[in-house]
Design a protein around this motif. Structure first.
Motif, PDB file in Angstrom:
ATOM      1  N   ALA A  85       0.831  -1.204   0.000  1.00  0.00           N
ATOM      2  CA  ALA A  85       0.000   0.000   0.000  1.00  0.00           C
ATOM      3  C   ALA A  85       0.865   1.254   0.000  1.00  0.00           C
ATOM      4  O   ALA A  85       0.527   2.256  -0.638  1.00  0.00           O
ATOM      5  N   ALA A  86       1.999   1.195   0.683  1.00  0.00           N
ATOM      6  CA  ALA A  86       2.868   2.362   0.776  1.00  0.00           C
ATOM      7  C   ALA A  86       3.466   2.750  -0.577  1.00  0.00           C
ATOM      8  O   ALA A  86       3.680   3.926  -0.833  1.00  0.00           O
ATOM      9  N   VAL A  87       3.725   1.765  -1.441  1.00  0.00           N
ATOM     10  CA  VAL A  87       4.359   2.067  -2.723  1.00  0.00           C
ATOM     11  C   VAL A  87       3.393   2.129  -3.899  1.00  0.00           C
ATOM     12  O   VAL A  87       3.768   2.540  -4.991  1.00  0.00           O
ATOM     13  N   CYS A  88       2.153   1.752  -3.698  1.00  0.00           N
ATOM     14  CA  CYS A  88       1.188   1.704  -4.803  1.00  0.00           C
ATOM     15  C   CYS A  88       0.861   3.111  -5.311  1.00  0.00           C
ATOM     16  O   CYS A  88       0.354   3.942  -4.549  1.00  0.00           O
ATOM     17  N   PRO A  89       1.110   3.386  -6.593  1.00  0.00           N
ATOM     18  CA  PRO A  89       0.862   4.727  -7.111  1.00  0.00           C
ATOM     19  C   PRO A  89      -0.616   5.055  -7.321  1.00  0.00           C
ATOM     20  O   PRO A  89      -0.958   6.220  -7.496  1.00  0.00           O
ATOM     21  N   VAL A  90      -1.478   4.044  -7.304  1.00  0.00           N
ATOM     22  CA  VAL A  90      -2.907   4.305  -7.525  1.00  0.00           C
ATOM     23  C   VAL A  90      -3.767   3.891  -6.325  1.00  0.00           C
ATOM     24  O   VAL A  90      -4.988   3.824  -6.428  1.00  0.00           O
ATOM     25  N   ASP A  91      -3.136   3.620  -5.202  1.00  0.00           N
ATOM     26  CA  ASP A  91      -3.839   3.273  -3.956  1.00  0.00           C
ATOM     27  C   ASP A  91      -4.847   2.145  -4.132  1.00  0.00           C
ATOM     28  O   ASP A  91      -5.978   2.213  -3.646  1.00  0.00           O
ATOM     29  N   CYS A  92      -4.419   1.069  -4.795  1.00  0.00           N
ATOM     30  CA  CYS A  92      -5.340  -0.057  -4.985  1.00  0.00           C
ATOM     31  C   CYS A  92      -5.029  -1.234  -4.062  1.00  0.00           C
ATOM     32  O   CYS A  92      -5.692  -2.263  -4.142  1.00  0.00           O
ATOM     33  N   CYS A  93      -4.054  -1.111  -3.182  1.00  0.00           N
ATOM     34  CA  CYS A  93      -3.765  -2.128  -2.170  1.00  0.00           C
ATOM     35  C   CYS A  93      -4.485  -1.697  -0.896  1.00  0.00           C
ATOM     36  O   CYS A  93      -4.048  -0.769  -0.204  1.00  0.00           O
ATOM     37  N   VAL A  94      -5.606  -2.359  -0.628  1.00  0.00           N
ATOM     38  CA  VAL A  94      -6.490  -1.933   0.455  1.00  0.00           C
ATOM     39  C   VAL A  94      -6.852  -3.118   1.350  1.00  0.00           C
ATOM     40  O   VAL A  94      -6.737  -4.270   0.924  1.00  0.00           O
ATOM     41  N   PRO A  95      -7.299  -2.861   2.581  1.00  0.00           N
ATOM     42  CA  PRO A  95      -7.743  -3.951   3.446  1.00  0.00           C
ATOM     43  C   PRO A  95      -8.899  -4.721   2.804  1.00  0.00           C
ATOM     44  O   PRO A  95      -9.801  -4.131   2.225  1.00  0.00           O
ATOM     45  N   ASP A  96      -8.837  -6.029   2.903  1.00  0.00           N
ATOM     46  CA  ASP A  96      -9.877  -6.898   2.357  1.00  0.00           C
ATOM     47  C   ASP A  96     -10.999  -7.023   3.390  1.00  0.00           C
ATOM     48  O   ASP A  96     -10.803  -7.613   4.452  1.00  0.00           O
ATOM     49  N   PRO A  97     -12.185  -6.475   3.102  1.00  0.00           N
ATOM     50  CA  PRO A  97     -13.277  -6.520   4.076  1.00  0.00           C
ATOM     51  C   PRO A  97     -13.776  -7.937   4.359  1.00  0.00           C
ATOM     52  O   PRO A  97     -14.435  -8.177   5.368  1.00  0.00           O
ATOM     53  N   GLU A  98     -13.428  -8.886   3.521  1.00  0.00           N
ATOM     54  CA  GLU A  98     -13.830 -10.284   3.708  1.00  0.00           C
ATOM     55  C   GLU A  98     -12.892 -11.030   4.657  1.00  0.00           C
ATOM     56  O   GLU A  98     -13.164 -12.165   5.020  1.00  0.00           O
ATOM     57  N   ARG A  99     -11.771 -10.406   5.033  1.00  0.00           N
ATOM     58  CA  ARG A  99     -10.758 -11.090   5.844  1.00  0.00           C
ATOM     59  C   ARG A  99     -10.272 -10.201   6.971  1.00  0.00           C
ATOM     60  O   ARG A  99      -9.143  -9.756   6.981  1.00  0.00           O
ATOM     61  N   GLU A 100     -11.122  -9.960   7.933  1.00  0.00           N
ATOM     62  CA  GLU A 100     -10.720  -9.158   9.088  1.00  0.00           C
ATOM     63  C   GLU A 100      -9.944 -10.041  10.061  1.00  0.00           C
ATOM     64  O   GLU A 100     -10.461 -11.042  10.541  1.00  0.00           O
ATOM     65  N   GLU A 101      -8.698  -9.670  10.325  1.00  0.00           N
ATOM     66  CA  GLU A 101      -7.827 -10.441  11.206  1.00  0.00           C
ATOM     67  C   GLU A 101      -7.114  -9.495  12.159  1.00  0.00           C
ATOM     68  O   GLU A 101      -6.687  -8.418  11.752  1.00  0.00           O
ATOM     69  N   ASP A 102      -6.974  -9.920  13.414  1.00  0.00           N
ATOM     70  CA  ASP A 102      -6.280  -9.060  14.360  1.00  0.00           C
ATOM     71  C   ASP A 102      -4.778  -9.314  14.299  1.00  0.00           C
ATOM     72  O   ASP A 102      -4.302 -10.223  13.616  1.00  0.00           O
ATOM     73  N   GLU A 103      -4.034  -8.486  14.998  1.00  0.00           N
ATOM     74  CA  GLU A 103      -2.583  -8.548  14.951  1.00  0.00           C
ATOM     75  C   GLU A 103      -2.049  -9.911  15.407  1.00  0.00           C
ATOM     76  O   GLU A 103      -1.068 -10.408  14.849  1.00  0.00           O
ATOM     77  N   ALA A 104      -2.692 -10.538  16.384  1.00  0.00           N
ATOM     78  CA  ALA A 104      -2.233 -11.844  16.861  1.00  0.00           C
ATOM     79  C   ALA A 104      -2.326 -12.901  15.758  1.00  0.00           C
ATOM     80  O   ALA A 104      -1.415 -13.725  15.599  1.00  0.00           O
ATOM     81  N   VAL A 105      -3.378 -12.869  14.970  1.00  0.00           N
ATOM     82  CA  VAL A 105      -3.539 -13.809  13.857  1.00  0.00           C
ATOM     83  C   VAL A 105      -2.464 -13.559  12.806  1.00  0.00           C
ATOM     84  O   VAL A 105      -1.838 -14.496  12.293  1.00  0.00           O
ATOM     85  N   LEU A 106      -2.231 -12.293  12.499  1.00  0.00           N
ATOM     86  CA  LEU A 106      -1.228 -11.945  11.495  1.00  0.00           C
ATOM     87  C   LEU A 106       0.181 -12.332  11.950  1.00  0.00           C
ATOM     88  O   LEU A 106       0.975 -12.858  11.168  1.00  0.00           O
ATOM     89  N   LEU A 107       0.491 -12.102  13.225  1.00  0.00           N
ATOM     90  CA  LEU A 107       1.795 -12.514  13.759  1.00  0.00           C
ATOM     91  C   LEU A 107       1.942 -14.032  13.750  1.00  0.00           C
ATOM     92  O   LEU A 107       3.024 -14.560  13.455  1.00  0.00           O
TER      93      LEU A 107
END
Length: 115
Positions: A85-107
């Motif tokens: 998302a930080a490097v995307c020039p058109v801001d198309c890298c966005v959170p997926d509303p179908e996959r809400e995960e908390d930080e513990a799951v991601l870690l």
């Protein structure tokens, strides 16, 4: 939640080398859990199916760059923000509303992918 790439993608490829999990692929390219990770054996995907880490899986998208949700950690444990998302020039890298995960799951996913 995992990050997704919307159909606003211009296929520039800026996001792909930024992903610490090698979760981003060009449209139409098959992916594998073992790509850019330390997984070598069977791996259980979020849908409960088990795959050999090196088995090629069908592309998530044939038209645009895509992110494999089973490999995305939103850069948690690597960076302060999702690098795609930080490097995307058109801001198309966005959170997926179908996959809400908390930080513990991601870690936890980061730990499984990078033993």
């Amino acid at each position: 939640m995992a990050i997704m790439i919307t159909d606003d993608c211009i296929n520039c490829g800026a996001c792909e080398p930024e992903c610490p999990n090698n979760a981003i692929y060009e449209g139409g390219v098959e992916w594998a859990i073992s790509d850019g990770t330390s997984i070598t054996d069977d791996y259980t995907l979020e849908d409960g199916s088990t795959v050999d880490a090196s088995d090629k899986q069908n592309p998530v998208s044939d038209e645009f760059y895509y992110i494999v949700p089973d490999k995305c950690t939103e850069c948690v444990g690597f960076h302060e923000e999702p690098q795609c998302a930080a490097v995307c020039p058109v801001d198309c890298c966005v959170p997926d509303p179908e996959r809400e995960e908390d930080e513990a799951v991601l870690l936890g996913r980061k730990e499984r992918l990078h033993l």
